[in-house]
Design an enzyme around this catalytic site. Structure first.
Site, PDB file in Angstrom:
ATOM      1  N   GLU A 176      25.166   3.232  62.922  1.00  0.00           N
ATOM      2  CA  GLU A 176      24.245   4.685  63.564  1.00  0.00           C
ATOM      3  C   GLU A 176      23.066   4.716  62.099  1.00  0.00           C
ATOM      4  O   GLU A 176      21.761   4.491  62.353  1.00  0.00           O
ATOM      5  CB  GLU A 176      25.000   5.827  63.384  1.00  0.00           C
ATOM      6  CG  GLU A 176      24.165   6.667  64.372  1.00  0.00           C
ATOM      7  CD  GLU A 176      25.169   7.602  64.696  1.00  0.00           C
ATOM      8  OE1 GLU A 176      26.498   7.328  65.048  1.00  0.00           O
ATOM      9  OE2 GLU A 176      24.465   8.796  65.256  1.00  0.00           O
ATOM     10  N   SER A 227      22.423  16.840  67.765  1.00  0.00           N
ATOM     11  CA  SER A 227      22.990  17.462  68.495  1.00  0.00           C
ATOM     12  C   SER A 227      24.215  18.365  67.141  1.00  0.00           C
ATOM     13  O   SER A 227      24.330  19.288  67.211  1.00  0.00           O
ATOM     14  CB  SER A 227      24.163  16.801  69.567  1.00  0.00           C
ATOM     15  OG  SER A 227      23.748  16.180  70.410  1.00  0.00           O
ATOM     16  N   SER A 230      23.411  15.732  59.995  1.00  0.00           N
ATOM     17  CA  SER A 230      24.093  14.894  59.176  1.00  0.00           C
ATOM     18  C   SER A 230      23.206  14.260  57.846  1.00  0.00           C
ATOM     19  O   SER A 230      22.232  14.662  58.079  1.00  0.00           O
ATOM     20  CB  SER A 230      23.859  13.181  59.548  1.00  0.00           C
ATOM     21  OG  SER A 230      25.157  12.978  59.879  1.00  0.00           O
ATOM     22  N   ARG A 242      26.302   9.167  53.032  1.00  0.00           N
ATOM     23  CA  ARG A 242      26.163  10.128  53.527  1.00  0.00           C
ATOM     24  C   ARG A 242      26.569  11.532  53.228  1.00  0.00           C
ATOM     25  O   ARG A 242      27.851  11.719  52.201  1.00  0.00           O
ATOM     26  CB  ARG A 242      26.877  10.069  54.887  1.00  0.00           C
ATOM     27  CG  ARG A 242      27.215  11.454  55.423  1.00  0.00           C
ATOM     28  CD  ARG A 242      28.128  10.842  57.312  1.00  0.00           C
ATOM     29  NE  ARG A 242      27.504  12.505  58.164  1.00  0.00           N
ATOM     30  CZ  ARG A 242      28.696  12.882  58.308  1.00  0.00           C
ATOM     31  NH1 ARG A 242      29.741  12.828  57.801  1.00  0.00           N
ATOM     32  NH2 ARG A 242      27.660  14.308  58.776  1.00  0.00           N
TER      33      ARG A 242
END
Lengths: 407, 783
Positions: A176, A227, A230, A242
């Protein structure tokens, strides 16, 4: 069982280790040796049209379709009817059934993907309509053309079985975050007006979008508001980690708005919010201190407590649905801004790029983020936005499919 | 004194109101000296300072008249203690409470005239006029955050077990921190309507480094919009019952399982309320795929959303400022386990365990305490130390109020939600300077929070022993008409407390044998039984003194090694004379039970812990410079056990400090009793006489008033003397000081721990039999 109890035992990504993608993304010299699955090999041999990239998120499914514009007469003759029909169906419509939409204003004409020249089309539908989408794809004969589709996002895992059962298609899954960054970089390079910022975000008359030269991007913070949220720190091509995230994202805004106002869609929620006023819903600094809180330099019109007035029955009766929608939008947006600010300061990164579909048709949120980042960092941080907000994952996915097919 | 006893029995005009567990609040109002008030949106806290008069026995040379009974010859003085009271109630009853205060400010009213009350909290603006009208006081408004920090510093310094970490489903769930002298730097996150994050570097240096508008007000506001819950506590109660998974989008809702690449477990919340849209739509249309949700689910999702967010933001600030300690205060938490759990989880998750979420037992009182302390000379942290009054405090840790009971029947009788009382130590206290690891010192040997078996045993044990304390209390005041009634009140309150602790062992901080014993002492004092064992101690001292000359003579005839052996054995035998231990008390009740009888009951060597030979070898070496002996019981223990032992050390050239309790506890010898005893002994023994005269032998008070010993809080005079005299030997005597506490304490000098285990359960647990002996010698090198 309490769902958190198992959580702390699970191994987590050690953010001290950067994810270094094996592909050299920025230059386009792409090598992928990670996928050796059957689907990949068959694609590599066939490079069969149609070319899709899918990013199946928690709320929205993003679909990017490459329409070849350099079809030679020979090719046209060979093009099977099913494929031609799909191409025409997708490019001639801007709505598909009740739930699918094509964002025609985002369409990228004249791009090159793996040596082919053509246009990228951007289509979205709610993930909850996945069943209908699969039926539609089946009707259009997708399964007769290809045996595999490229997908990223959580739904690539969740709906894998559905794709196989309904369409007899296997999903070729891509990471992703890799896809997101890859897509972002590709789109930015191919779309000269992609990146912009909001000048004078709080002044109604003077506020405007201004183009931003993003050709020297590193390092930057990438805040993807879907939603959930990140937050990535990106240091160079394919080098990122991340660093944070929050569960208070676009889904929270929409969910709370639906519960509070009875609205049924994101567009409706944004429409309501644009007409509302949060200052009667929220408790402001001046509601508590009568004015500014000088001791700590807090202006009186700052929100001290989101929804802080709503424990009073009288005040509940005085607010409208629009006010509630606005307060929800402001709450979620400010919270994201606040977490982002701290992440940026902790990482010592000044450029912050916001992406994700929460920002779609949502100038209120963008301006708030722009203002909040500027205000709380005393001008040190700059909030940047990208036109193709939520589609980067899908684009990256589409590009990677062809990368792998070339190897 | 008559006045005090009147107050106890006078029911016609109540001067205090009662909490559910029979704790009197707004006590001592007539002596109130100064007030402060913290008015929040939902809760108001009133702080006041009062002096309390408590009877104290004067123990000194008396002119006895043969005809008078012993009790009639006792002399009491009335000590003026200082006490801080903090009362919490709902803001909507502020008017009632102010009326109540106004009506009961008997003596104070004139005194208060023209004075001011410190006020803080959001409501201090709104209610200025009301306070002025009701109490006739002018109102000084104090900065809210400044007050919080001042209050926080005060609690962290003075309250044992004030701060704790919370770990749901762990054993124990609550881990308490000791009171510390080094408390800075830290981050204080105040969760009120909104959230303020404060960085505190010293008493005066602090700044607001940030905050968030997503706070308690957001939870309450959204909760009020989305559920039918009537108030904050009802919302919390609702959240307890809900399931957030019906509304929150979990990682597995998106991925179908864990997101392994990023290490995100399937149960992690990916998007708070992320499923709400479909849940709602499909509920309306009764579709099959949407999840059903209830109001409780909403409340729970909301609680998780807000707590997670606050935890994450607090963590980001802590990491940004490199501060690993984060305290949480404010009305949002109020000890609610689910909220504390979520915040702890978020902090731990986002900091990878680098940052610690700490909660405060009295977080609700921070503002009131701080406002009160502004300019309060009586509380100068350099001059005075404070402790929690276990008799007067009622806690609401994990205290969820039943909304049905929130409506007051007749205000203000049932409106008070909690109170805290703190008593000033008579002497300022400080940490014992000879501890090897003062930062990690923990006085208590067994943590009854952690150890359920031990907890059940000791709670039962103290329950059984209550009647013994009651009898003893009544006997100690045979001429008082109210003694029986007061003793029964003591009994009821103590049994209630034990019951409460059975259900909530963490309610008063760490549950330990020490805290259970201290509670008895606090309650006895509160019910005006200043020294129930007084007569007993006096008689036993006299009996023992009569035996002393012969004993000393006998010892002096022994050769060196036999003598030292005998001296330690006599301490052990003397330590059998302990009215606090049931089985020992039974033996002592027998006629003619003396030192030799006690000695014969002792475990035969080798003892359970037998450092005797090491100790004897040590005595072959050079004399110690100075020994500090922490003594235990009156009578045979001190007179025939400790004094000959001390005398021998003095003979060897070692100075001796006898450290005794500053106030009575059980039959333990007190500092003033000890002084009197030494005076008498000096007439019998020239060595004692000359040592006292030369100050080579001194008796000092520890400042403590319980049968155990918390070395983190010892009288500053004593610690100064220890340092000055370069103490190189510590002797801890008795179960309370060497077994229940300090068994594992390490010192920077030599230490001798001597005790007889007079409790069968404990003996068995330690692998021995009843009357097993602990004689532990720790040489300096052991550290």
């Amino acid at each position: 069982m309490f769902p958190w109890s198992s959580v702390s035992k699970t191994a987590r990504l050690d953010s001290s280790q950067y994810i270094v993608a094996t592909r050299q993304l920025w230059t386009g010299a792409i090598i992928s040796d990670e996928c050796q699955c059957a689907a990949c090999r068959s694609l590599a041999m066939a490079t069969t049209m149609p070319w899709f990239g899918m990013d199946i998120g928690g709320t929205l499914c993003k679909l990017v379709y490459f329409e070849p514009k350099d079809i030679t007469p020979d090719e046209a003759e060979l093009e099977v009817e099913t494929l031609r029909n799909i191409r025409r169906y997708l490019t001639n419509n801007s709505a598909y059934g009740k739930d699918g939409h094509r964002d025609s204003h985002l369409q990228m004409n004249d791009v090159v993907v793996r040596g082919r020249r053509g246009a990228l089309h951007f289509i979205r539908f709610p993930t909850s309509a996945m069943g209908k989408f699969l039926e539609l794809a089946k009707d259009k004969g997708m399964a007769t053309l290809v045996s595999s589709v490229c997908a990223t996002g959580g739904g690539a895992y969740k709906f894998e079985d559905n794709f196989r059962k309904v369409l007899n298609l296997s999903l070729h899954k891509f990471d992703e975050l890799d896809s997101l960054l890859y897509g972002l970089q590709y789109v930015e390079m191919n779309s000269p007006t992609e990146c912009y910022y909001w000048a004078h975000p709080t002044l109604d008359g003077k506020c405007e979008k201004v183009g931003y030269d993003f050709s020297q991007p590193y390092p930057f913070l990438l805040v993807n508001i879907g939603s959930g949220v990140s937050i990535l720190a990106v240091y160079g091509p394919g080098v990122y980690k991340r660093i944070s995230g929050t569960s208070l994202g676009g889904g929270t805004f929409l969910g709370l708005c639906c519960l509070l106002t009875g609205c049924n869609s994101f567009e409706e929620a944004i429409e309501l919010a644009s007409k509302g006023d949060n200052t009667s819903v929220d408790k402001l600094v001046r509601d508590i201190y009568g004015g500014d809180y000088d001791r700590f330099d807090l202006p009186g019109d700052l929100v001290a407590s989101s929804f802080g007035n709503m424990n009073s029955k009288d005040k509940r009766q005085m607010v409208s649905r629009e006010d509630l929608a606005r307060a929800t939008l402001v709450t979620i947006t400010n919270n994201i801004g606040s977490i982002t600010k701290m992440c940026a300061l902790n990482e010592k990164i000044e450029k912050v790029v916001f992406v994700g579909n929460f920002l779609r048709v949502n100038p209120i949120a963008m301006k708030l983020l722009a203002y909040a980042l500027d205000y709380w960092s005393k001008g040190a941080l700059k909030a940047l936005f990208l036109e193709h907000e939520g589609y980067f994952g899908a684009v990256g996915c589409l590009l990677q499919l062809h990368c792998s097919s070339s190897s | 004194m008559a006045e005090k006893e009147d107050e106890m029995v006078d029911k016609s005009s109540p001067r205090s109101i009662e909490l559910p567990d029979k704790i009197r609040v707004f006590d001592n109002l007539k002596n109130a000296k100064r007030f402060a008030i913290d008015i929040g949106g939902s809760l108001t806290k009133i702080a006041y300072y009062s002096t309390i008069s408590q009877r104290r026995v004067l123990y000194g040379p008396l002119n006895k008249e043969e005809s008078a009974s012993y009790e009639e010859t006792l002399m009491y003085d009335v000590s003026e203690g200082a006490r801080l009271h903090f009362i919490k109630f709902e803001t909507r009853y502020i008017s009632h409470c102010l009326d109540f205060i106004q009506q009961n400010l008997v003596n104070a009213r004139d005194h208060m005239l023209g004075k001011s009350i410190k006020a803080t909290g959001g409501g201090s603006y709104k209610y200025t006029q009301l306070i002025h009208e009701k109490l006739g006081l002018s109102v000084d408004k104090e900065d809210e955050l400044g007050c919080l920090i001042k209050g926080c510093n005060f609690l962290l310094r003075n309250m044992t077990d004030e701060a704790f970490t919370f770990c749901r489903h762990a054993t124990p769930e609550y881990t308490f921190m000791k009171a510390q002298s080094h408390i800075f730097p830290y981050i204080l996150v105040n969760i009120g309507s909104g959230v303020s994050v404060l960085k505190v570097e010293s008493e005066d240096k602090y700044e607001r480094i940030g905050g968030t508008a997503t706070g308690g007000g957001t939870f309450w506001g959204l909760g009020s919009l989305l559920t039918s819950a009537k108030g904050f506590d009802e919302l919390l109660a609702l959240a307890e019952k809900g399931d957030h998974r019906n509304l929150d989008m979990l990682v597995k809702d998106i991925y179908g399982g864990d997101y392994q690449l990023l290490g995100l477990p399937g149960d992690l919340i990916a998007s708070s309320f992320g499923k709400a849209m479909h849940a709602q739509i499909q509920k309306d249309k009764s579709s099959e795929t949407g999840s059903e949700y209830s109001e409780a689910d909403i409340a729970r999702s909301l609680l998780f959303t807000i707590s997670n967010d606050i935890g994450q933001i607090a963590c980001l600030y802590a990491m940004m400022h490199n501060m690993p300690r984060v305290y949480f205060g404010g009305y949002f938490l109020r000890g609610h386990p689910l909220s504390m759990h979520t915040i702890s989880f978020a902090i731990n998750y986002w900091s990878r365990g680098q940052v610690q979420a700490l909660f405060l037992r009295h977080e609700g009182y921070l503002g009131a305490i701080g406002a009160f302390l502004k300019g309060a000379e009586e509380c100068d942290s350099d001059k005075y130390s404070w402790m929690e009054n276990l008799a007067g405090s009622a806690h609401e840790l994990n205290f969820t109020i039943d909304p049905m009971q929130m409506e007051p029947v007749s205000p203000p009788a049932n409106l008070v939600l909690g109170q805290l009382e703190m008593d000033r130590w008579e002497h300022p206290v400080t940490c014992f300077p000879i501890l090897a690891d003062p930062e990690n010192y923990n006085p208590d040997t067994v943590d009854l929070n952690k150890d359920a078996e031990a907890r059940n045993y000791w709670l039962e044990c103290f329950r059984d022993a209550t009647s013994k304390y009651v009898d003893r209390a009544i006997q100690s005041q045979p001429h008082s008409e109210t003694a029986e009634e007061r003793a029964h009140k003591f009994r009821d309150k103590y049994l209630n407390r034990l019951q409460y602790l059975q259900e909530k062992p963490f309610a008063y901080g760490n549950l330990t044998v020490r805290s259970l014993l201290d509670t008895i002492e606090h309650l006895l004092k509160e019910f005006d039984f200043p020294d129930p064992y007084l007569m007993q101690k006096k008689q036993e001292n006299e009996t023992a003194l009569a035996l002393l000359p012969a004993r000393l003579q006998l010892l002096d005839q022994l050769d060196e090694m036999d003598k030292h052996h005998e001296l330690v054995k006599a301490i052990l035998a003397g330590n059998m004379f302990d009215w606090g231990a049931k089985e020992a008390a039974a033996l002592m009740s027998q006629n003619g039970f003396g030192l030799d009888e006690a000695s014969s009951r002792l475990q035969k060597r080798p003892w359970l812990v037998d450092g005797m030979d090491c100790w004897l070898r040590r005595l072959d070496g050079p004399a110690h410079k100075c020994a500090a002996i922490f003594v235990d019981n009156s009578g045979i223990d001190i007179v025939l056990g400790i004094i000959p032992f001390a005398r021998e050390l003095l003979k060897r050239g070692t100075d001796v400090i006898l450290c005794a309790n500053s106030a009575p506890a059980l039959n333990d010898v007190t500092h003033s009793e000890l002084q009197e005893l030494l005076r008498k002994v000096s007439t019998m023994c020239p060595i004692i006489e000359s040592s006292l005269r030369d100050s080579r032998l001194v008796a000092m008070g520890t400042a403590q008033a319980g049968p155990c010993l918390d070395l983190s809080r010892v009288c500053r005079n004593l610690t100064n003397t220890l340092v000055q005299k370069e103490v190189d030997l510590i002797v801890l005597e008795g179960m309370g000081r060497a077994l229940h506490t300090n068994l594992t304490a390490r010192f920077t000098c030599e230490c001798l721990k001597v005790a007889v285990i007079k409790n069968r359960w404990l003996a068995n647990r330690l692998g021995g039999e009843m009357f097993s002996v602990i004689c532990q010698y720790e040489s300096h090198g052991d550290n």
